[in-house]
Design a protein around this motif. Sequence first.
Motif, PDB file in Angstrom:
ATOM      1  N   PHE A 118      37.981  33.882  40.686  1.00  0.00           N
ATOM      2  CA  PHE A 118      38.612  34.621  41.794  1.00  0.00           C
ATOM      3  C   PHE A 118      37.551  35.091  42.794  1.00  0.00           C
ATOM      4  CE2 PHE A 118      41.223  38.565  43.139  1.00  0.00           C
ATOM      5  CZ  PHE A 118      41.792  37.866  44.187  1.00  0.00           C
ATOM      6  N   ALA A 121      36.703  32.095  44.814  1.00  0.00           N
ATOM      7  CA  ALA A 121      37.796  31.797  45.752  1.00  0.00           C
ATOM      8  C   ALA A 121      37.746  32.723  46.961  1.00  0.00           C
ATOM      9  CB  ALA A 121      39.146  31.942  45.049  1.00  0.00           C
ATOM     10  N   LYS A 147      43.378  28.285  37.535  1.00  0.00           N
ATOM     11  CA  LYS A 147      44.069  29.574  37.625  1.00  0.00           C
ATOM     12  C   LYS A 147      43.030  30.667  37.448  1.00  0.00           C
ATOM     13  CE  LYS A 147      48.839  29.066  36.080  1.00  0.00           C
ATOM     14  NZ  LYS A 147      49.822  29.607  35.119  1.00  0.00           N
ATOM     15  N   THR A 148      42.820  31.448  38.500  1.00  0.00           N
ATOM     16  CA  THR A 148      41.851  32.535  38.405  1.00  0.00           C
ATOM     17  C   THR A 148      42.577  33.839  38.661  1.00  0.00           C
ATOM     18  OG1 THR A 148      41.303  32.715  40.763  1.00  0.00           O
ATOM     19  CG2 THR A 148      40.203  30.963  39.515  1.00  0.00           C
ATOM     20  N   GLY A 149      41.974  34.958  38.264  1.00  0.00           N
ATOM     21  CA  GLY A 149      42.655  36.208  38.567  1.00  0.00           C
ATOM     22  C   GLY A 149      42.180  37.405  37.790  1.00  0.00           C
ATOM     23  N   ASN A 157      46.837  39.651  35.058  1.00  0.00           N
ATOM     24  CA  ASN A 157      46.770  38.473  35.931  1.00  0.00           C
ATOM     25  C   ASN A 157      47.719  38.532  37.115  1.00  0.00           C
ATOM     26  OD1 ASN A 157      44.873  37.331  34.180  1.00  0.00           O
ATOM     27  ND2 ASN A 157      46.476  36.417  32.910  1.00  0.00           N
ATOM     28  N   LEU A 158      47.934  39.708  37.652  1.00  0.00           N
ATOM     29  CA  LEU A 158      48.880  39.833  38.762  1.00  0.00           C
ATOM     30  C   LEU A 158      48.240  39.521  40.111  1.00  0.00           C
ATOM     31  CD1 LEU A 158      50.910  43.000  37.682  1.00  0.00           C
ATOM     32  CD2 LEU A 158      51.560  40.603  37.473  1.00  0.00           C
ATOM     33  N   ALA A 159      46.900  39.480  40.157  1.00  0.00           N
ATOM     34  CA  ALA A 159      46.223  39.103  41.404  1.00  0.00           C
ATOM     35  C   ALA A 159      45.296  37.933  41.109  1.00  0.00           C
ATOM     36  CB  ALA A 159      45.423  40.275  41.959  1.00  0.00           C
ATOM     37  N   GLY A 160      45.137  37.046  42.075  1.00  0.00           N
ATOM     38  CA  GLY A 160      44.241  35.914  41.833  1.00  0.00           C
ATOM     39  C   GLY A 160      44.444  34.810  42.844  1.00  0.00           C
ATOM     40  N   ALA A 161      43.930  33.636  42.487  1.00  0.00           N
ATOM     41  CA  ALA A 161      44.032  32.482  43.381  1.00  0.00           C
ATOM     42  C   ALA A 161      44.060  31.213  42.538  1.00  0.00           C
ATOM     43  CB  ALA A 161      42.825  32.448  44.323  1.00  0.00           C
ATOM     44  N   PHE A 162      44.638  30.164  43.083  1.00  0.00           N
ATOM     45  CA  PHE A 162      44.427  28.841  42.503  1.00  0.00           C
ATOM     46  C   PHE A 162      43.147  28.310  43.125  1.00  0.00           C
ATOM     47  CE2 PHE A 162      48.999  29.310  41.933  1.00  0.00           C
ATOM     48  CZ  PHE A 162      49.170  28.839  40.647  1.00  0.00           C
ATOM     49  N   TRP A 163      42.134  28.146  42.347  1.00  0.00           N
ATOM     50  CA  TRP A 163      40.844  27.713  42.904  1.00  0.00           C
ATOM     51  C   TRP A 163      40.120  26.906  41.833  1.00  0.00           C
ATOM     52  CZ3 TRP A 163      39.456  27.244  47.648  1.00  0.00           C
ATOM     53  CH2 TRP A 163      38.117  27.117  48.010  1.00  0.00           C
ATOM     54  N   ARG A 237      50.227  24.056  41.155  1.00  0.00           N
ATOM     55  CA  ARG A 237      50.554  25.427  41.540  1.00  0.00           C
ATOM     56  C   ARG A 237      51.657  26.062  40.694  1.00  0.00           C
ATOM     57  NH1 ARG A 237      48.572  28.271  45.702  1.00  0.00           N
ATOM     58  NH2 ARG A 237      46.808  27.252  46.677  1.00  0.00           N
ATOM     59  N   ASP A 238      51.928  25.450  39.556  1.00  0.00           N
ATOM     60  CA  ASP A 238      52.733  26.122  38.540  1.00  0.00           C
ATOM     61  C   ASP A 238      54.151  26.428  38.997  1.00  0.00           C
ATOM     62  OD1 ASP A 238      53.083  27.159  36.033  1.00  0.00           O
ATOM     63  OD2 ASP A 238      52.207  29.103  36.467  1.00  0.00           O
TER      64      ASP A 238
END
Lengths: 364, 364
Positions: A118, A121, A147-149, A157-163, A237-238
């Motif tokens: 994250f 990202a 999946k990062t966060g 894991n409510l905040a994060g980015a796909f990176w 992206r799930d």
Amino acid sequence: MIKITVSASKKYDVIMEQNALNKAAELLSQAEIKSDRKLCIITDKTVNSFYGKESGILWQNLSQAGFRLYKYVFEGGESNKTMSTVTAILDYLADNKFSRSDALIALGGGIVGDVTGFSAASFLRGIDYIQIPTTLLATVDSSVGGKTGVNLKAGKNLAGAFWQPSLVIFDPQVLQSLPQHMILDGIAETIKAGFINDKTIIDEAENNISIGDNRFLTQLAAKAVEVKRKVVEEDERDNGSRQLLNFGHTLAHAIEKCSNYRISHGHAVAKGMAIVSAAADEMAWTSVPCAGKILEILKKFNFPLDCPYSPSQLTEAALQDKKIRGNKITLVIPESIGKCRLKTIATDDLEEFITCGMDALKGM
Amino acid sequence: MIKITVSASKKYDVIMEQNALNKAAELLSQAEIKSDRKLCIITDKTVNSFYGKESGILWQNLSQAGFRLYKYVFEGGESNKTMSTVTAILDYLADNKFSRSDALIALGGGIVGDVTGFSAASFLRGIDYIQIPTTLLATVDSSVGGKTGVNLKAGKNLAGAFWQPSLVIFDPQVLQSLPQHMILDGIAETIKAGFINDKTIIDEAENNISIGDNRFLTQLAAKAVEVKRKVVEEDERDNGSRQLLNFGHTLAHAIEKCSNYRISHGHAVAKGMAIVSAAADEMAWTSVPCAGKILEILKKFNFPLDCPYSPSQLTEAALQDKKIRGNKITLVIPESIGKCRLKTIATDDLEEFITCGMDALKGM
């Protein structure tokens, strides 16, 4: 050497090789990360003492190759997987004038990987990072797929980015420093991958339960990463089929939460898979009975499958999950051994489903 | 109504229409943002008092259409464009159980847009957001193109994400509440777009300097957004031609920094374009002399073009920019009116370049 190439929004290799840490610079160079870059190794205190030291193999190998090395060590644990840790890392990178062409290395387990990913990202709107997982769980699970966060006050894991990372390096040598219960955490996710999409993982695990055998563990891990690769390439992206990776996880997250995270992720996943498969058999949602075989494998590895929480406690915890949209919840249901599917039920029916599974388990 | 469709990694419309706020729900619906969603309006205290109130047009329009509305108001200004503001927003969304199918509205100027966009990019690894810019500057600049972010201790916009909005709505009515110097900030970026890629903006600005005329400003703004659209579609992640949008900006960022942000962005861009074009003419890097025309236009709008800082002060501030890779810096140089190009010079030569521009300006 095992090499698995993931073709997601970014294309990258997962390298699994004994003593890979001794040739990290060479592997980075093959991934187009050249030694004129700055690298910041991000790790936690425990992993730092094993593999992060300036006198250690990794640091020596990278610095001798010419990389300008920096290191940021944070206190490990879920309670430090936060926005403030990410902010501190970003400040550290900015203070040391990291540019868009520099990169980060996530050296550690899943928490280090998620926090580092994250940070990568978010720094300058995205820089490269390399995953060097030091647990079996992170190797088969969080290090691949981007999946990062971090956690927020309200949940995990409510905040994060796909990176996506630029490279993943797994050196089985790191397993030597893991206690047995942490090896088991990784095995739970490995078996899960088998139940979802690769029956040969189950067959091999059945015939060989030597959890101290690095070669065996690496082969199984590679198969689990292969399952993950396929799913991630299909649905990065799930929004659909990637949710299959959540087999056992709706309940696992609830169990972890109820235990205040004293029950570890892999052990919670094992319990979750047991309950879901028992319930699915009872509901006749499987094409062939699955729970028997699933329990047999889990018991071979001595996973404790008791669940100290009531269906209503689990339901309440599960319904706080971020993935719930409206009044429906998507479960992952085994269809046969090596094949799962998604099934959406009303949130109102979840408690009945869990009760059914837990009751059935008592008789097994 | 003017509609410009941006085809970046996400495809979205920029709608410019008098009284568009009165039909926001309809515009959202056309962008596939349906009224069964939760929406969180994110704004700052000043803009909230103008356009954010529950009794106001926007709130009334959206709530009557059935949207479940939430609002997060923060203290405006650069000093609040931080990771802590983003963290507070993410916590607010999580506490109110926002899901992946819910969305944010950025209601305000560039700071609100950048903070909201980064929050949308980071919440649950990415949810939708809508830009409703309330300044001319944000309309022609930050609301389009998906660059989101916050400041770190070490500098501006060092953390963030590329995350495109799902819709941009500009209601020229909002210009009524802006003081003249803020209109000028937007005009500086509008003219900049003309110098980069659309000579008709310059021609029209030359013939009509009525900055109180909303119709005129909207037409110019639409042309500026059109320039931005082209550049963003070509190079969304700012690795090449998108850097053209930085005409005047290397110096502008330095001037803003030296002034401790008392000189506003648009006014600093005007000064920056004047210095760069004067220097480029002197160096004979332009195909036809450009500075004369550029100064003429800027003076028509009464931009003060003096620069109270020395070349060495500006150079030092400029070299802290995040975009500098190694010992080179990329400048945007006018070639002719309506056409710019990138030119990379050694960072060692920057001070001479600035000196040359400032000296030439004295005689103009």
